[in-house]
Design a protein around this motif. Structure first.
Motif, PDB file in Angstrom:
ATOM      1  N   ALA A 201       0.839  -1.195   0.000  1.00 26.14           N
ATOM      2  CA  ALA A 201       0.000   0.000   0.000  1.00 26.14           C
ATOM      3  C   ALA A 201       0.875   1.247   0.000  1.00 26.14           C
ATOM      4  O   ALA A 201       1.934   1.275   0.644  1.00 26.14           O
ATOM      5  N   ALA A 202       0.431   2.258  -0.728  1.00 26.61           N
ATOM      6  CA  ALA A 202       1.109   3.561  -0.744  1.00 26.61           C
ATOM      7  C   ALA A 202       0.064   4.648  -0.578  1.00 26.61           C
ATOM      8  O   ALA A 202      -1.079   4.504  -1.015  1.00 26.61           O
ATOM      9  N   GLY A 203       0.460   5.738   0.081  1.00 28.52           N
ATOM     10  CA  GLY A 203      -0.491   6.835   0.235  1.00 28.52           C
ATOM     11  C   GLY A 203      -0.044   7.894   1.212  1.00 28.52           C
ATOM     12  O   GLY A 203       1.152   8.098   1.440  1.00 28.52           O
ATOM     13  N   ASP A 204      -1.030   8.560   1.811  1.00 28.06           N
ATOM     14  CA  ASP A 204      -0.784   9.725   2.647  1.00 28.06           C
ATOM     15  C   ASP A 204      -0.666   9.380   4.127  1.00 28.06           C
ATOM     16  O   ASP A 204      -0.654  10.281   4.967  1.00 28.06           O
ATOM     17  N   PHE A 205      -0.613   8.117   4.466  1.00 29.24           N
ATOM     18  CA  PHE A 205      -0.580   7.678   5.860  1.00 29.24           C
ATOM     19  C   PHE A 205       0.834   7.736   6.443  1.00 29.24           C
ATOM     20  O   PHE A 205       1.827   7.733   5.709  1.00 29.24           O
ATOM     21  N   ASP A 206       0.913   7.757   7.774  1.00 31.25           N
ATOM     22  CA  ASP A 206       2.194   7.558   8.449  1.00 31.25           C
ATOM     23  C   ASP A 206       2.129   6.482   9.523  1.00 31.25           C
ATOM     24  O   ASP A 206       3.137   6.187  10.172  1.00 31.25           O
ATOM     25  N   THR A 207       0.939   5.883   9.722  1.00 29.38           N
ATOM     26  CA  THR A 207       0.846   4.671  10.537  1.00 29.38           C
ATOM     27  C   THR A 207      -0.109   3.685   9.881  1.00 29.38           C
ATOM     28  O   THR A 207      -1.088   4.076   9.227  1.00 29.38           O
ATOM     29  N   VAL A 208       0.177   2.404  10.065  1.00 26.23           N
ATOM     30  CA  VAL A 208      -0.707   1.312   9.660  1.00 26.23           C
ATOM     31  C   VAL A 208      -0.749   0.326  10.826  1.00 26.23           C
ATOM     32  O   VAL A 208       0.292  -0.029  11.386  1.00 26.23           O
ATOM     33  N   ALA A 209      -1.960  -0.070  11.205  1.00 25.74           N
ATOM     34  CA  ALA A 209      -2.147  -0.957  12.352  1.00 25.74           C
ATOM     35  C   ALA A 209      -1.453  -0.406  13.598  1.00 25.74           C
ATOM     36  O   ALA A 209      -0.931  -1.156  14.423  1.00 25.74           O
ATOM     37  N   GLY A 210      -1.408   0.911  13.707  1.00 23.63           N
ATOM     38  CA  GLY A 210      -0.834   1.567  14.858  1.00 23.63           C
ATOM     39  C   GLY A 210       0.679   1.682  14.861  1.00 23.63           C
ATOM     40  O   GLY A 210       1.250   2.303  15.763  1.00 23.63           O
ATOM     41  N   ALA A 211       1.350   1.123  13.841  1.00 26.23           N
ATOM     42  CA  ALA A 211       2.814   1.173  13.764  1.00 26.23           C
ATOM     43  C   ALA A 211       3.249   2.193  12.716  1.00 26.23           C
ATOM     44  O   ALA A 211       2.557   2.424  11.721  1.00 26.23           O
ATOM     45  N   ARG A 212       4.402   2.792  12.934  1.00 25.32           N
ATOM     46  CA  ARG A 212       4.913   3.803  12.022  1.00 25.32           C
ATOM     47  C   ARG A 212       5.191   3.201  10.645  1.00 25.32           C
ATOM     48  O   ARG A 212       5.933   2.221  10.513  1.00 25.32           O
ATOM     49  N   ARG A 213       4.569   3.760   9.618  1.00 25.67           N
ATOM     50  CA  ARG A 213       4.825   3.381   8.236  1.00 25.67           C
ATOM     51  C   ARG A 213       4.726   4.646   7.397  1.00 25.67           C
ATOM     52  O   ARG A 213       3.650   5.221   7.258  1.00 25.67           O
ATOM     53  N   ASP A 214       5.832   5.075   6.840  1.00 28.59           N
ATOM     54  CA  ASP A 214       5.945   6.359   6.166  1.00 28.59           C
ATOM     55  C   ASP A 214       5.573   6.238   4.695  1.00 28.59           C
ATOM     56  O   ASP A 214       6.429   6.001   3.848  1.00 28.59           O
ATOM     57  N   SER A 215       4.277   6.336   4.399  1.00 24.24           N
ATOM     58  CA  SER A 215       3.745   6.329   3.029  1.00 24.24           C
ATOM     59  C   SER A 215       3.746   4.961   2.352  1.00 24.24           C
ATOM     60  O   SER A 215       3.171   4.805   1.283  1.00 24.24           O
TER      61      SER A 215
END
Length: 371
Positions: A101-115
């Protein structure tokens, strides 16, 4: 929001040989825009800005990532949760299946994921794939053992990467040998065994003049000099076709354009609004955007207006292998209409997502499946 409970047969008249014939009613309704779709067998993965899905009277919390069964419409327990809009999805089926997945998020499932994130396609568990991106990532594709990403960024994991980068699918590490340079935003990627096609807002790639559309080698990102297109406007999407590629463009009137492997124009079709996305299935190019009309006949690459007149094609249309308009006419509503069109060749179906709330007058809340 109404629930889609009854099977409503929306038969769309189409040209002979067009495989996606009707909209399937048994699919969930989304409460906000769908931006990304990917297929794996009978599973449809969906990304966007939504926070809820409704199906058969039940509402499910799904924050910007969801999955459902394409045959039954049943919402699956897959529920990773992103804190910002998901713009692009891709699925790999080699080894343990994974969703990127790519996008405007900085967390996924509560963990840091930068885009960027990699998620188990079955369980929804977040993978250790984690990178630092200076900027935004808006598109990705998978091929040749790599995950290719594009957007508007300057560095990845501290290394200079100008708007395009690649990672090893096996290890998840940044591919240090792949380093092309685009001088503007990359909006679209499509990969074959020998080429990575790149589209967007750039004017130069690897220092060479390549306005808005180019190809690089999949291993190193070296410019493919044999591909020399002249894209008329901003390239918003690219799809691999049996004879080369097809592109969707913005500009004064949107266009779908078919190119040969050398970059020569095979055909052009003009619409009265941007072509956001397209997908090729069975020789047919399915087109989505915010247009309301299409030229009745094929166009030239620089043409403005339609001498033969317009045909009504509201947010969705399809073109045959010569770029001619078919009779397939589902008619999505809304101002911005369709944001993503994705093909599932294994099951001969096409998914469309966006901001629409109806197809042909029947309720279809931001997603429709044709097949």
């Amino acid at each position: 929001m109404r629930t889609l409970t009854a099977f409503v047969a929306l038969i769309c008249t189409i040209a002979l040989g067009t495989p996606a014939r009707a909209a399937v009613a048994a699919t969930p309704a989304f409460n906000s825009t769908v931006w990304a779709l990917a297929f794996r067998g009978d599973t449809v993965y969906v990304g966007g800005s939504f926070t809820q899905l409704t199906f058969r009277g039940h509402t499910y919390t799904r924050k910007r990532l969801a999955a459902f069964n394409a045959r039954t419409g049943a919402v699956l327990p897959w529920n990773p949760t992103a804190n910002g809009t998901v713009r692009s999805l891709a699925v790999t089926v080699t080894g343990r299946p994974a969703v990127y997945a790519a996008g405007d998020f900085d967390t996924v499932a509560g963990a840091r994921r930068d885009s960027l994130a990699r998620i188990d396609a079955v369980t929804g568990r977040l993978d250790r794939f984690s990178h630092t991106v200076s900027g935004t990532v808006s598109t990705l594709t998978i091929g040749n053992g790599r995950v290719y990403v594009g957007g508007a960024f300057s560095r990845v994991d501290g290394a200079t990467r100008r708007n395009i980068a690649a990672f090893s699918h096996a290890s998840g590490a940044l591919d240090r040998s792949f380093h092309p340079v685009a001088d503007g935003r990359v909006r679209a990627l499509a990969v074959t065994r020998t080429r990575l096609y790149t589209g967007g807002e750039f004017t130069h790639l690897n220092g060479a003049s390549r306005a808005r559309l180019a190809a690089v080698t999949p291993a190193t990102g070296r410019l493919v000099t044999a591909f020399r297109p002249q894209a008329p406007h901003l390239v918003m999407d690219i799809a691999i076709s049996p004879t080369g590629i097809s592109t969707g463009t913005g500009g004064p009137g949107g266009r779908a354009v078919g190119y040969t492997p050398s970059g020569a124009v095979r055909w052009t079709h003009l619409f009265d609004g941007d072509v956001h996305n397209l997908a090729v299935l069975g020789g047919t190019t399915y087109v989505g955007g915010h247009f309301d009309r299409a030229c009745r006949s094929a166009s030239t690459i620089k043409q403005l207006g339609c001498p033969a007149g317009y045909a009504s094609r509201v947010k969705l249309a399809s073109l045959d292998s010569a770029g001619r308009l078919t009779r397939w006419n589902p008619r999505a509503n809304g101002t911005y209409g369709v944001q993503v069109v994705t093909a599932d060749p294994g099951h001969r179906r096409v998914g469309a997502g966006g901001q629409f709330t109806s197809i042909g007058g029947a309720g279809r809340y931001r997603f429709a499946l044709f097949g």
